[in-house]
Write an enzyme that holds these catalytic residues in place. Sequence first.
Site, PDB file in Angstrom:
ATOM      1  N   GLY A1148     -23.117 -48.236 -11.093  1.00  0.00           N
ATOM      2  CA  GLY A1148     -23.016 -49.591 -11.400  1.00  0.00           C
ATOM      3  C   GLY A1148     -23.825 -50.310 -10.525  1.00  0.00           C
ATOM      4  O   GLY A1148     -24.737 -49.923  -9.857  1.00  0.00           O
ATOM      5  N   LEU A1150     -22.866 -52.276  -7.837  1.00  0.00           N
ATOM      6  CA  LEU A1150     -22.685 -52.375  -6.556  1.00  0.00           C
ATOM      7  C   LEU A1150     -22.147 -50.808  -6.081  1.00  0.00           C
ATOM      8  O   LEU A1150     -22.115 -50.723  -4.946  1.00  0.00           O
ATOM      9  CB  LEU A1150     -21.406 -53.326  -6.217  1.00  0.00           C
ATOM     10  CG  LEU A1150     -21.560 -54.826  -6.710  1.00  0.00           C
ATOM     11  CD1 LEU A1150     -20.135 -55.506  -6.648  1.00  0.00           C
ATOM     12  CD2 LEU A1150     -22.640 -55.321  -5.928  1.00  0.00           C
ATOM     13  N   GLU A1247     -10.276 -42.233  -9.380  1.00  0.00           N
ATOM     14  CA  GLU A1247      -9.493 -42.418 -10.654  1.00  0.00           C
ATOM     15  C   GLU A1247      -9.816 -41.247 -11.557  1.00  0.00           C
ATOM     16  O   GLU A1247     -11.049 -40.489 -11.598  1.00  0.00           O
ATOM     17  CB  GLU A1247      -9.775 -43.602 -11.351  1.00  0.00           C
ATOM     18  CG  GLU A1247     -11.365 -44.071 -11.601  1.00  0.00           C
ATOM     19  CD  GLU A1247     -11.715 -45.345 -11.952  1.00  0.00           C
ATOM     20  OE1 GLU A1247     -12.309 -45.428 -12.961  1.00  0.00           O
ATOM     21  OE2 GLU A1247     -11.119 -46.362 -11.533  1.00  0.00           O
ATOM     22  N   MET A1250     -12.448 -40.322 -17.670  1.00  0.00           N
ATOM     23  CA  MET A1250     -12.360 -40.954 -19.140  1.00  0.00           C
ATOM     24  C   MET A1250     -13.494 -39.986 -19.959  1.00  0.00           C
ATOM     25  O   MET A1250     -14.679 -40.230 -19.654  1.00  0.00           O
ATOM     26  CB  MET A1250     -12.222 -42.214 -19.589  1.00  0.00           C
ATOM     27  CG  MET A1250     -11.203 -42.982 -18.677  1.00  0.00           C
ATOM     28  SD  MET A1250     -11.286 -44.511 -19.061  1.00  0.00           S
ATOM     29  CE  MET A1250     -12.681 -45.111 -18.286  1.00  0.00           C
ATOM     30  N   HIS A1280      -8.568 -64.292 -22.115  1.00  0.00           N
ATOM     31  CA  HIS A1280      -8.240 -65.694 -22.332  1.00  0.00           C
ATOM     32  C   HIS A1280      -6.726 -65.844 -21.901  1.00  0.00           C
ATOM     33  O   HIS A1280      -6.359 -67.112 -21.159  1.00  0.00           O
ATOM     34  CB  HIS A1280      -8.439 -65.959 -23.725  1.00  0.00           C
ATOM     35  CG  HIS A1280      -8.096 -67.573 -24.002  1.00  0.00           C
ATOM     36  ND1 HIS A1280      -8.174 -67.727 -25.450  1.00  0.00           N
ATOM     37  CD2 HIS A1280      -7.767 -68.424 -23.383  1.00  0.00           C
ATOM     38  CE1 HIS A1280      -7.761 -69.150 -25.403  1.00  0.00           C
ATOM     39  NE2 HIS A1280      -7.602 -69.525 -24.264  1.00  0.00           N
ATOM     40  N   ASP A1294     -15.199 -58.462 -17.146  1.00  0.00           N
ATOM     41  CA  ASP A1294     -15.542 -57.004 -16.999  1.00  0.00           C
ATOM     42  C   ASP A1294     -14.823 -55.844 -17.502  1.00  0.00           C
ATOM     43  O   ASP A1294     -14.637 -54.969 -16.736  1.00  0.00           O
ATOM     44  CB  ASP A1294     -16.142 -56.926 -15.683  1.00  0.00           C
ATOM     45  CG  ASP A1294     -17.311 -56.134 -15.363  1.00  0.00           C
ATOM     46  OD1 ASP A1294     -17.982 -55.916 -16.562  1.00  0.00           O
ATOM     47  OD2 ASP A1294     -17.670 -55.689 -14.288  1.00  0.00           O
ATOM     48  N   CYS A1343      -5.920 -64.512 -30.049  1.00  0.00           N
ATOM     49  CA  CYS A1343      -5.381 -65.543 -29.400  1.00  0.00           C
ATOM     50  C   CYS A1343      -4.740 -66.517 -29.851  1.00  0.00           C
ATOM     51  O   CYS A1343      -3.852 -67.251 -29.534  1.00  0.00           O
ATOM     52  CB  CYS A1343      -7.128 -66.375 -29.082  1.00  0.00           C
ATOM     53  SG  CYS A1343      -7.986 -65.337 -28.073  1.00  0.00           S
TER      54      CYS A1343
END
Length: 1372
Positions: A1148, A1150, A1247, A1250, A1280, A1294, A1343
């Site tokens: 990615g 970072l 982790e 996937m 939101h 993200d 929402c």
Amino acid sequence: MCSLISNPECFFFLQSRKSWIEETLFKRECVRFIPSSWDQHRCVPVCQICQNLIRCYCGRLVGEHSWQEPVPPLSFYAASGQEMEEDWSIEVHTRASPTNAYGTIDFEDTATRVCRAKYVRVAVDSKPEALLQLMLREWQMERPKLLLTVQGGTENFVLPPKVMQAFSKGLITAALSTGGWILTDGINTGVSKYVGEAVKVFGGHDLRKRNTVGITPWGVIDNNMDLIGRDVFKPYQPLGNPLSKRVCLNGFHSHFLLVDDGTLGKYGCQQGLRRKLEKHIQQQKIHPRLNQRVPMVCVVVEGGPSIAFTVLDYVSSAPPVPVFVFEGSGRAADLLSFLHKQTSDDQMAPDAAILSTTLKGKFSTVVFSYRLDLCTKASPAEQLNMALAWDQADIAQKDILVYGQHWPVGSLEKAMLDALVLDRVSFVKMLIDNGMTMSHFLTVERLEDLYNTPLGQTQRFLQHLVEDAKQTSLPAGYRLSLIDVGLVIEYLIGGAYRSSYTRKHFRAAYSRMLGLKSNSRRNGSRQDLQFFRTAQPYKRKVDSSLGDASLQVLFNFNDLFVWAVLQQRQQMALFLWQHGEEALARAIVGCKLYRSMAFEARLSSMYDNIAEKFKADSLEFGKLAVDVLDCAFRQNGQMAMKLLTSEMEAWSHFTCLQLAVSSCHRPFVSHSCTQTLLTDLWTGPLNMRKNSFMKMSYLCFLMLFSFVVLVKMENRPSIQEWLVIFYIVSTAVEKTREVLMSEPRKLRQKLKIWFSEYWNISDFVAILLFLVGFALRWHSDPYRTAGRIAYCLDIIFWFIRVLDLLAVNQHAGPYLTIITKMVNMFFIVVMMAIVLLSFGVSRKAILSPDEEPSWSLARDIVFQPYWMIFGEVYAGEIDPCAGGNSCPPASFLTSFLQAVYMFVQYIIMVNVLIAFFNNIYFDMASTSNKLWKYNRYRYIMTYQERPWLPPPLILLSHMALALRCIYWKLLGNTEPGERGSGLSEYYMFVSEEMSVMVGEISEKVNCIQHSLSELDCQMGQLQDLSALAVDTLTLLTASDSLQKEEARLAQCRINPTLQHVLPHSWTLPHRSNTDCDVPTTERNNLMRLAQTIPFTPVSIFGEEVSIYTLEEAPCDADADSPSASFWSSKGLSAILQPLSSEEGSLDGGLRQGCRMLCTWAEQDVLKPGLIYVAKAFKSEVVHVWQKHFPGSTALQLCLREIQQQRAAQKMMQVFNQIKPHDMHPTPRFLDVSLVLWHSNGQWLTIERNMTGDFRKYNNNTGEEITPCSSLEDMLLAFSHWTYEHSCKELLVLDIQGVGEELTDPTVIMADDQRWRDLLFGPDNLGVAAINGFLQKHTCNLCCHRLGLKDLRTRPTSSEISSEAGRISRKEE
């Protein structure tokens, strides 16, 4: 050449230039005879033979010297037997005087092209500052961006063809592509001759772009006396005497500095001045905006022994000068390349090699494979500045913007700013392709810097527009603000357009930013964050009020596009038009801005030369807009019409159609898409609701009004007159409503726009005249008569108004357009009026010499001459003396004057008028249909925006509108759909049709999915039957039960070769034999599944690591109390084996990741046999944060990354609990643990891996995807919800993962931007990310079901930042 008589300013300029050159630059002349040798002949006194044989040390004879006084006596010379002990020197024995040789050389033997060069004779001790000023100001040379000094042999030599081709093309291409200067000796021999040949073959014809400067000794030039003269044009023959020791100038140089040290025939005096000039040029900036100095490269071709010392001087100077040696050219060049012998394997063209040598700063040799040494000296930022100044984006992409390059903070942003200012389109494209985002780059300060870039005429024209927009004069040195730019945009676009720079919230935030600029930023002391703090779960904070903060505005490509247009940078504007959204609107805005700028330029006589350029640029953007609309209409007509009618928030809520009409873009409005839209409006809703009522009611009104003016006016109005009064009064009320409800803010602007339409002026005059007549008719005569006459005149306007109804008709409309154009004949009417008055006044004065003063004189002047235009000649009055009448004096002149007048007015002027009408008709016949289509929009919109009831019943519609506004005011909200473009109803109609189409498509998709599901079930049953058949055959094949038992045990036995010696207490879990007893049906399903899932063999080979996990325990004894998180006191061991996967990179921005296979784990901290993903922070990220977390940087960053995902995981758990039960997707974030890699002591996070389609739903800047499933709607709604749930303190962005499993979120905190407050990961963008999310998030059905309000009405970024700052201060 300008005329000195007609242009005194040119004469003054030439005189000032002469005076400057002669005052600043000098020549050197020997003033004392110092014999070089007395051996040839000596006598006392000196005879004539001695004077013709003995030369001075300067190389001249006695008679060739310039003396201040007559020849000195004999004592001037050495006596017999006396040796000369005095050494000749330039300082003592030469005298400086103003130069007497400068001007232009015309080389006569260059028949193929015109070759002329500027030249000047300068002293050897001239100051390099004066020489550079001469070249830049007097000779108008472009500022150098690269200095190429060519050194080599001065005698003629032969270059191999291959070397000559490489040298010529490489040198000239490098110079032309960068705007560099080439310095040579300027003579027609040696390497300078080859430079001239290179200019001849590869150089351009433009003298200002060649910039090939020859620095030549004055004393070695053949026929140098022919060049003497002040500001002269001298022809020069470069073919000299082959027996002469002097040399000729090369005819393909553009400028010459002829260095004079007082000697004659001696070479080498120019080297010192040349070196000083080179060093001075090196100290100059490559561009006023760039801090980079002018780079210099020494190019060596051939050469003698002195070249070695020259090269040594270059490479040992400070800073060192890169040396570029052409191997194969001979002598010194081959020797240097042989000694160097340090080459690379890169192959590139000579021009790229020279530029790369300059960027890297090295000693290089070039053979015919063009190999270079890559010894880096300049920093990447300096290299990028040089490439930017040269406009060499390809070199920057290949050699500078490479993977793994470290860039200081802000260097790329500065490069982008410089690229925009320097108009480097290729560099802007390259930086954008390499990840530069406008939302992060553009700030208020940078945008204002771009608008205040000094660009000469462009900047003056922009300030002229600001003065027109503000109706005031700007002081000298005024700095434009974004508010000024907003006023200019509104002034150019016109109408009701409002720029975002002039809105109230932007002005307030801008004022706060100006107030905060002067305040210093407080930097708190560094505090080490404790280890346990990162393990604490997120706790909600109480809400607080908003405070002041600095301005944070998200700009985009639209702002930069408008800047490029206002700065007259067409190519940059075309490039920026291709990026971002709303390309159609940007093309129309560009067309409108350029059109308005062309109009302003034509009004101002100062800028007539750029008006045509503006017009051409406007046509280019107009064509782009039509092409985009045509492409969209051919692909999807409904979506194209929706594109026309959609309001755009970035463009003052205008629609593309409104922008096109305001910019008078006739081809756009005449397009089939626009006309189809207007036709649907006119023949659809308007025809059913309004058209019939309007026509019938208006015809009835005209009949009643005609009846009122035709019959006798009574003392009291009749019923018919009252109906007419009600009709006109209700029409006046409707016109008032149109003005008040129009889009502009100020009443003055509303009236200005309303009166810009011709029919509105006609309606205003008709209504006003009727009201005057209505007021007069209530009085007795003569006022009642005056009122009736006002009625009679007023009905004319109402009858003419019928033409407006006919204008919409396809057949009558074009003819009305032609007639409207014909009426615009102001200047012809003025000329006819001048002829009429000249004849009428003289005729009346001659015929009536005794007339008394009265108003009838004005009528008599024009009455009869006017009717004469139409053929009435008044034959009985031609001779005033006929019939025995008394003749006024000179009455015979009237007949002559009438004959002349009739000829001029009736024959000439009337026929000119007819020809004018005929010309207009034929010109308009081809374009009238297009003009009618353009005007058709206004006609239809006039009826579209009116209430549907005709006058006087329209008052009922006004009452209904008033009640509806009151109702929405009481609800505390504005009525949706009230503001807009007038096409909202059609937009809703189109949307309903599209919704029906989408529903039908959805039903078909569901039917297909149901069919596929049934087919899959049937395939599964067939596979089950086939598996059962296989099992039956296996049982029949087995001989007895013992053989079957042995086979079963063999499958369950562990392979002894896979045993591994485990450290300390590690043990493998025991598997009982019952694990192999699998039901047949389940085994069949596993067999089917194994065909799609890859098998991962389990082994215990790998590297040992320690796993640290977060554990939870209640804070109190009460089990219901909230739990606290803490790290496990001891890490659990595991063995991980790295895998090389082809599924794609895990790196990615970072961190970089790697897939790991767990082969063994203690206490099941990891699952053996499963694949995990281990992620480590990149070295450059660790290096940046090392000063904040010394000693344990990677650990601190990993802990904050885990804390970040932990916080998002907790909030997702709460979200899943409170969401409605029928919202079935239940997303979750993966568990993350801390890993210590024993072999290198590196800290990582781990982790579970996937598998599947990995998707990213939004990023940490607030940008999000367009959702197309319920899961995507829910995940976007989750972001939101986190903002609302945390009282606007936290925002989870993200969001990414596979299906319902998510990972790597970013938790945004407005008060978490500094390192000492860093609670979560380093990818927190703070207020900018929150503001971006508030602007870019579109609320969906999830929402609304969660009760979340629309974020578009949320506070601004400054308010968010101030609120976060207040929360932080309260917490401290």
